[in-house]
Scaffold this motif. Structure first.
Motif, short mmCIF file in Angstrom:
data_model
loop_
_atom_site.label_atom_id
_atom_site.label_comp_id
_atom_site.label_asym_id
_atom_site.label_seq_id
_atom_site.Cartn_x
_atom_site.Cartn_y
_atom_site.Cartn_z
N ALA A 116 2.54 -4.86 3.31
CA ALA A 116 1.59 -5.60 4.14
C ALA A 116 1.72 -7.11 3.96
O ALA A 116 1.69 -7.85 4.93
N SER B 196 0.45 -8.25 11.12
CA SER B 196 1.38 -9.13 10.41
C SER B 196 0.91 -9.42 8.99
O SER B 196 1.58 -10.14 8.26
N PHE C 63 0.85 -1.19 0.00
CA PHE C 63 0.00 0.00 0.00
C PHE C 63 0.89 1.24 0.00
O PHE C 63 1.64 1.43 0.95
N LEU D 298 5.90 -2.13 9.20
CA LEU D 298 5.87 -2.70 7.86
C LEU D 298 6.34 -1.71 6.81
O LEU D 298 6.40 -2.00 5.64
N THR E 298 1.38 4.77 1.07
CA THR E 298 0.72 5.70 2.00
C THR E 298 1.59 6.94 2.14
O THR E 298 2.70 6.99 1.63
N VAL F 65 3.73 0.55 2.57
CA VAL F 65 3.46 -0.47 3.58
C VAL F 65 3.58 -1.84 2.92
O VAL F 65 2.83 -2.18 2.02
N LYS G 236 -2.32 -10.66 8.06
CA LYS G 236 -3.29 -11.74 7.91
C LYS G 236 -4.54 -11.29 7.17
O LYS G 236 -4.96 -11.91 6.19
N SER G 237 -5.12 -10.19 7.64
CA SER G 237 -6.37 -9.73 7.03
C SER G 237 -6.15 -9.29 5.59
O SER G 237 -7.01 -9.51 4.73
N VAL G 238 -5.03 -8.65 5.32
CA VAL G 238 -4.77 -8.20 3.96
C VAL G 238 -4.64 -9.42 3.05
O VAL G 238 -5.17 -9.44 1.93
N1 LIG Z 1 -5.87 -0.08 2.90
C1 LIG Z 1 -4.68 -0.04 3.53
N2 LIG Z 1 -3.83 0.99 3.30
C2 LIG Z 1 -2.63 1.06 3.94
N3 LIG Z 1 -2.17 0.13 4.80
C3 LIG Z 1 -2.97 -0.92 5.07
C4 LIG Z 1 -4.26 -1.06 4.46
N4 LIG Z 1 -4.84 -2.21 4.92
C5 LIG Z 1 -3.95 -2.74 5.78
N5 LIG Z 1 -2.83 -1.98 5.87
C6 LIG Z 1 -1.63 -2.26 6.68
O1 LIG Z 1 -1.19 -3.56 6.37
C7 LIG Z 1 -0.65 -4.18 7.53
C8 LIG Z 1 -1.26 -5.56 7.73
O2 LIG Z 1 -2.61 -5.42 8.10
P1 LIG Z 1 -3.56 -6.61 8.44
O3 LIG Z 1 -3.48 -7.64 7.39
O4 LIG Z 1 -4.89 -6.01 8.69
O5 LIG Z 1 -2.98 -7.18 9.80
P2 LIG Z 1 -3.55 -8.38 10.69
O6 LIG Z 1 -2.50 -9.42 10.61
O7 LIG Z 1 -3.68 -7.82 12.04
O8 LIG Z 1 -4.84 -8.82 10.11
C9 LIG Z 1 -0.91 -3.24 8.68
O9 LIG Z 1 0.28 -2.52 8.94
C10 LIG Z 1 -1.98 -2.33 8.16
O10 LIG Z 1 -1.90 -1.07 8.76
#
Ligand SMILES: Nc1ncnc2c1ncn2[C@@H]1O[C@H](COP(=O)(O)OP(=O)(O)O)[C@@H](O)[C@H]1O
Ligand SMILES: Nc1ncnc2c1ncn2[C@@H]1O[C@H](COP(=O)(O)OP(=O)(O)OP(=O)(O)O)[C@@H](O)[C@H]1O
Ligand code: SF4
Ligand code: SF4
Ligand SMILES: [Mg+2]
Ligand SMILES: [Mg+2]
Lengths: 330, 392, 363
Positions: C35, C57, C26, C291, C28, C33, C59-61
């Motif tokens: 991710a 870490s 991403f 990150l 920013t 980032v 996961k959600s991304v």
């Molecule tokens: N749309 C976005 N724009 C910028 N950074 C993002 C976005 N979505 C997630 N991130 C960053 O990506 C990283 C991983 O996020 P995420 O996958 O949500 O973590 P988790 O493992 O807690 O699910 C984090 O640092 C988050 O801030």
């Protein structure tokens, strides 16, 4: 629910009475003497005093106000002692000695232009404002968004009279694209009506749409980031539906609130726009009656305007549960 | 008061004694009418005490009243009835102002390391607040004392002038800990001190809390929903359900020989990081929802979900009685046996309508706005922190 | 799970789900980032893989990239995600939309905010059906009621017209599950589905997920940070740290012989209800990396207590690759395999020792 409505309506009535009282009191401290205005050049103190008595202006203010309030609820008779008394049925908003008309008649006559002006402008600006707002939100931080936001800011800052006069000057006077505005009822001559109204509509719309562009954009950006939008997309819902049915719906509450109050405000008379385009509406009536120190008309218009706003508030409050089930009555 | 016979859960020589404490919140209906429709019986008659140097764990499901209990014990919320004694002094009816000097003896650590620190104050100011509010002048000055504290909790003393947003979650929680121990209180209530932290950071803070206790000998009340963490640090553990204490026992008794059916169920639902371990454990699945704390069930509050429920449970309220030495229990039909390898499914409890709100949407919006303006951080002042104003 | 060998050249795949070198960046204001940084794994039909890691870490991304929910307008997505033979990363929006909710579905951490607050459960479920099936509203409603019944909502005919705020947290998550499974997808991605719930409710939801999985033969990607949940429900586990996969393998294998120092540290640091861990916990020192400015070599290097066992500056400067250590078990670490195993044995023995010392563990 019924109890709630009843309570709210009582509050509406009390509020309106308070407003009328305030207007009365303001007039009592004005330096102009309405009785003096009733007689022309050849005036003697005796005539003034006679008129003052005839019009009931020699009574204490509180008594005048009482008569007014009574008239609202049970009607009122003017010039009871004279050979041709005037019956003003309840709700009697008063009688304009200056114009020799009941206030309610005056208001009824001047309401249609104001009504059409308000409705037309309202529809125009809501459509423009909301759709442009959505568009800007979708193009967030792209040049389109910045352009829209910039234009909205300018529109927001422009004074109504300026926009109106510019339109009038260029489109009507300089280029002659439209005839000079002259109000007729749409049922009499639709073309002339539209030719007259189009500029006032656009004028008001430009100034108000700007606000709705900004409001819609913020609301959309907020809801587009929410979890339930992600859910909708994860379900495979089409993007258009995500926008209109999921995102916009969720951000609607503040937009509806603002719209309701704005519309109500306009229904009480768009003073500047009506003056610029010489529309015979409530706003024009208000201005001239203030100039003439025509207290009954001023109080009447104020009451009607306040009534619209207070009712709009009530309606918006009743709409909340329709929009948001979380505040539904249980 | 009836439950306090000679074997009372309230000991004499305790730092904190809580007797039959109740905290009820009035609730209004949702929507426009906002009538009062009852009370949330968040804490409904609990009695316990905390000995010097002891850690008492307070566990239970969300909404069972743990935080409210913790806050009421420190008088951040006014109790509805019952009494609280701190170091032998009855503080139940003290005013906010009268409480200020007592804050030296009892402090609180909050769950959320992001919202509990004023973002506009430097770390030095935040940790030094207790000294200023209490008018304490430590030898060598406040700054030196604060830096010593920072060092002690594992922060770099050179970061004295930094702002909270420059620290990570774990470090912010250390700031909260430093502030709480500044005046060496006798008691600290820790409300979910590690649940907002990542697993790998949790252990750091848990160790810090344990070390500080060894060093200063204060007592802790540890409010938490993580049963493993509670087991690790507590000497005794109280299990709460719907505002009541169900079981109160020394840690090893409670975790290894639980007696209350609810404790069995709770312990059996904690997943363990051991593939295949499920077969060697109890397996009790509760069904349905936690009843509403506005209309708790009659008799035993657990009876809608209890897998051992009998007719008597719907009628008689079980009192918290000493069942074995030091092991207190509120149940008519205690369960001594562990059901290893069996699967027990509880009765289908009725669904609960969530149809009341503690705040109207406008109030929520107002609170959010206030938080944005920064007013929600007033808890930063130990004389008047928390105030129970932030509803979780 | 023999993915890495063929990963680089292939343009298609026979596996049910195969993720190859997935990368999400991403841009920013603060910087780029990273991710998700070249994550690979695969999944068989009807199986469960858990993705664990601390918050941030990636996961959600990862999950959202698999669902095609990351808009290419705001992010860089590279790599390949073969789902039933088709590459999701190169699909266009309309193809993706038809897949989402039909073949693959997702549930989220916070069921309240994930349901539309203004629409009834019925309306949201019916929408989910009618997006993908040409059926009438009342038919869709019948399907919805049947599905609510399946996920254990008592008297669904009555509850279906409720609004989300009227249900408890556990019931809401059941509704989310019903909505996700209503079109019988082959893949369910569950992003921390029980994190916001109490343990007793978590147990119910996990039970429900596993029984529905058996019935529908759905493959599940379960994202969590709770190692206990992983052990209970997953077949395979992928450990993520700083946007990278650092260890990957069958759950038994990874839990019993963790080789990556981060996994080892994680397993050693959590207090456990089934064991006495001794007086003190054994935390991982330091904090997770940003990150944006990732360490140059191994992402775990700043916190690793074993890096001195690797020659010179390797850990600090050279990025380790995910390599196979035994059948199906992959690890990203410069340490030689035998050293890693010895470390694991030593650390786990320490835990076991304190366990027998206290001698009063229940199980
Ligand atoms: N749309 C976005 N724009 C910028 N950074 C993002 C976005 N979505 C997630 N991130 C960053 O990506 C990283 C991983 O996020 P995420 O996958 O949500 O973590 P988790 O493992 O807690 O699910 C984090 O640092 C988050 O801030
Ligand atoms: N200020 C308040 N006004 C009204 N009700 C409240 C207030 N504070 C808490 N409650 C209610 O009291 C009950 C107990 O709340 P409390 O915060 O003590 O629970 P908890 O056990 O700490 O839960 P959690 O694990 O979620 O923190 C809940 O039903 C809660 O909604
Ligand atoms: S008193 Fe009855 S209902 Fe309550 S926990 Fe004991 S057995 Fe269950
Ligand atoms: S590569 Fe080096 S720093 Fe990274 S985990 Fe292995 S030993 Fe530790
Ligand atoms: Mg709490
Ligand atoms: Mg996440």
């Amino acid at each position: 629910m019924a109890v709630y409505l009843f309570k709210r309506l009582i509050r509406v009535v009390v509020l309106l009475l308070l407003i009328s009282l305030v207007v009365f009191m303001l007039f009592s401290v004005l330096p102009t003497d309405p009785a003096r205005l009733t007689c022309g050049k050849a005036c003697t103190p005796a005539i003034i005093e006679a008129n003052r008595h005839r019009l009931g202006l020699d009574m204490p203010y509180i008594q005048q106000y009482w008569l007014f309030v009574r008239g609202l609820f049970v009607g009122r008779t003017y010039f009871a002692e004279s050979p041709s008394p005037i019956e003003c049925g309840a709700p009697c908003l008063g009688y304009s000695f200056k114009r020799g008309e009941e206030v309610s008649t005056l208001i009824k006559e001047n309401f249609p232009p104001t009504f059409w002006l308000a409705i037309g402008a309202f529809i125009l600006w809501m459509v423009i404002g909301v759709f442009t707002g959505i568009y800007a939100a979708l193009r967030r931080s792209k040049w389109q968004d910045k352009a829209v936001s910039g234009i909205a800011l300018v529109g927001y800052a422009l004074p109504t009279f300026f926009v109106g006069l510019v339109f009038l000057f260029f489109i009507v006077l300089k280029w002659g694209l439209l005839p000079y505005p002259s109000y007729v009822s749409p049922f009499v001559n639709l073309t002339q009506f539209l030719q007259t109204m189009i500029l006032p509509w656009i004028t008001l719309a430009i100034v108000s749409a700007a606000f709705y562009v900004r409001l819609t954009r913020t609301q959309m950006l907020e809801t587009l980031g929410s979890d339930f939008i992600r859910t909708a997309r994860a379900k495979g819902v089409k993007e258009r539906v995500v926008l209109m049915r999921h995102a916009l719906r969720a951000g609607l509450t503040p937009i509806v609130t603002a719209a309701g109050l704005d519309l109500a405000g306009l229904l009480g008379g768009a003073i500047i726009t009506e003056a610029v385009f010489t529309l015979p509406g409530l706003g024009s009536l208000a201005i001239s009656s203030v100039n003439d120190a025509d207290l009954p008309v001023v109080v009447g218009i104020t009451l009607v305007a306040a009534f619209f706003i207070v009712m709009a508030n009530l309606i918006v409050d009743l709409l909340y549960p329709v929009i948001d089930p979380r505040v539904r009555l249980t | 008061m009836t439950q306090l016979n000679e074997a009372s859960p309230v000991q004499d020589d305790a730092v904190l004694r809580v007797t039959d404490l109740r905290t009820w919140f009035p609730v209004k209906s949702r929507g426009l009418l906002r009538r009062k429709i009852g009370d949330v019986k968040a804490v409904d008659g609990i009695s316990l005490s905390v000995a010097p140097g002891e850690t008492l764990g307070l566990v239970g499901e969300s909404g069972c009243g743990k935080s409210t209990a913790g806050r009421t014990m420190l008088k951040l919320i006014d109790p509805t009835s019952g009494s609280v004694e701190l170091n032998g002094r009855d503080i139940t009816h003290l005013s906010r102002k009268e409480m200020v000097p007592l804050r030296r003896e009892a402090q609180m650590i909050f769950q959320d390391p992001y919202n509990s620190l004023n973002p506009r104050h430097t770390v030095g100011t935040i940790i030094g607040t207790p000294f200023r509010v209490q008018g304490v002048d430590p030898a060598g000055g406040v700054k030196a004392a604060v830096q010593q504290l920072m060092e002690r909790v594992g922060l770099n003393p050179e970061h004295y002038n930094r702002y909270p947003n420059e620290f990570s979650g774990g470090q912010r929680q250390r700031i909260g800990v430093a502030r709480a121990i500044a005046l060496q209180p006798k008691l600290i209530v820790c409300d979910e001190p590690v649940s907002a932290l990542d697993v790998s950071i949790q252990a750091q803070v848990v160790n810090l809390l344990a070390d500080l206790q060894d060093e200063f000998g204060m007592s802790y009340i540890l409010v938490a929903h993580d049963l493993s963490v509670v087991r690790h640090i507590s000497d005794r553990v109280a299990v709460m359900y719907l505002g009541h204490i169900m079981e109160l026992a020394p840690r090893s008794d409670l975790y290894e020989r639980p007696l209350h059916p609810y404790t069995h169920a709770l312990l059996s639902s904690v997943p363990v990081p051991e593939p295949g371990a499920a077969a060697k454990r109890e397996r009790i699945l509760l069904q349905g929802d936690l009843p509403s704390p506005i209309n708790p069930p009659s008799g035993c509050v657990f009876n809608t979900r209890c897998w051992k429920v009998q007719e008597q449970c719907r009628v008689d309220v079980p009192l918290l009685r000493e069942y074995q030495p030091g092991h207190f229990l509120a149940c008519h039909f205690p369960e001594e046996k562990l059901h290893i390898g069996e699967t027990i499914v509880g009765p289908q409890a009725p669904l609960v309508d969530n149809d009341y709100s503690l705040q109207s949407p406008e109030e929520r919006a107002e609170e959010a706005a206030r938080a944005r303006r920064g007013e929600a951080w007033e808890r930063d002042e130990p004389g008047d922190f928390g105030l129970g104003s932030k509803i979780q | 799970m023999t993915l890495i060998d063929g990963a680089l050249q292939g343009t298609s795949s026979d596996s049910f789900l195969e993720v190859r070198d997935l990368l999400v960046h991403f841009p920013t204001e603060d910087g780029l980032v990273h991710a998700v940084d070249r994550v690979s794994f695969s999944l068989e039909p009807g199986k469960t893989i858990a993705i664990v890691g601390e918050s941030g870490s990636g996961k959600s991304v990862t999950a959202q990239a698999l669902m095609g929910l990351i808009t290419r307008r705001t992010a860089t997505v590279e790599g390949q995600v073969f789902f039933e033979g088709h590459d999701i990363v190169s699909m266009d929006d309309e193809e993706l939309r038809r897949l989402r909710g039909k073949k693959m579905a997702m549930i989220f951490q916070d069921p309240l905010s994930s349901l539309h607050p203004f629409y009834s459960i019925a309306r949201q479920l019916v929408e989910a059906v009618r997006v993908h099936q040409k059926v009438s509203k009342s038919e869709a409603r019948d399907q919805a009621i049947a599905m609510l019944h399946k996920v254990g909502i008592p008297s669904p005919e009555r509850r279906i017209d409720d609004y989300p705020h009227q249900l408890s947290g556990g019931m809401r998550q059941r509704v989310m599950i019903a909505m996700a499974l209503i079109n019988s997808p082959d893949l369910l991605i569950a992003d921390e589905p029980t994190t916001a719930l109490d343990v007793t409710v978590q147990a119910q939801i996990l039970e429900l997920l596993t029984s529905l999985q058996e019935e529908f033969q759905t493959a599940i990607i379960l994202i969590t940070h709770d190692l206990g949940v992983v052990a209970e429900v997953a077949d395979d586990v992928l450990v993520m740290y700083g946007g990278r996969a650092v260890e990957y393998g069958p759950v038994d294998e990874v839990f019993h012989s963790p080789e990556m120092p981060y996994t080892l540290g994680l397993l050693a640091s959590v207090p456990r209800i089934d064991r006495e861990l001794g007086e003190r916990l054994d935390p991982i020192p330091g904090n997770p990396p940003s990150l944006i400015t990732l360490p140059k070599g191994c992402v775990f290097f700043p916190r690793c207590t074993y890096s001195h066992e690797v020659d010179g500056q390797t850990c600090a400067t050279v990025r380790p690759e995910l390599e196979s250590t035994s059948a199906g078990h992959l690890v990203r670490c410069h340490l030689p395999a035998d050293v890693r195993r010895a470390n694991a044995v030593a650390k786990l023995a320490l835990i076991a020792a304190s366990h027998t010392k206290s001698g009063d563990a229940p199980s």
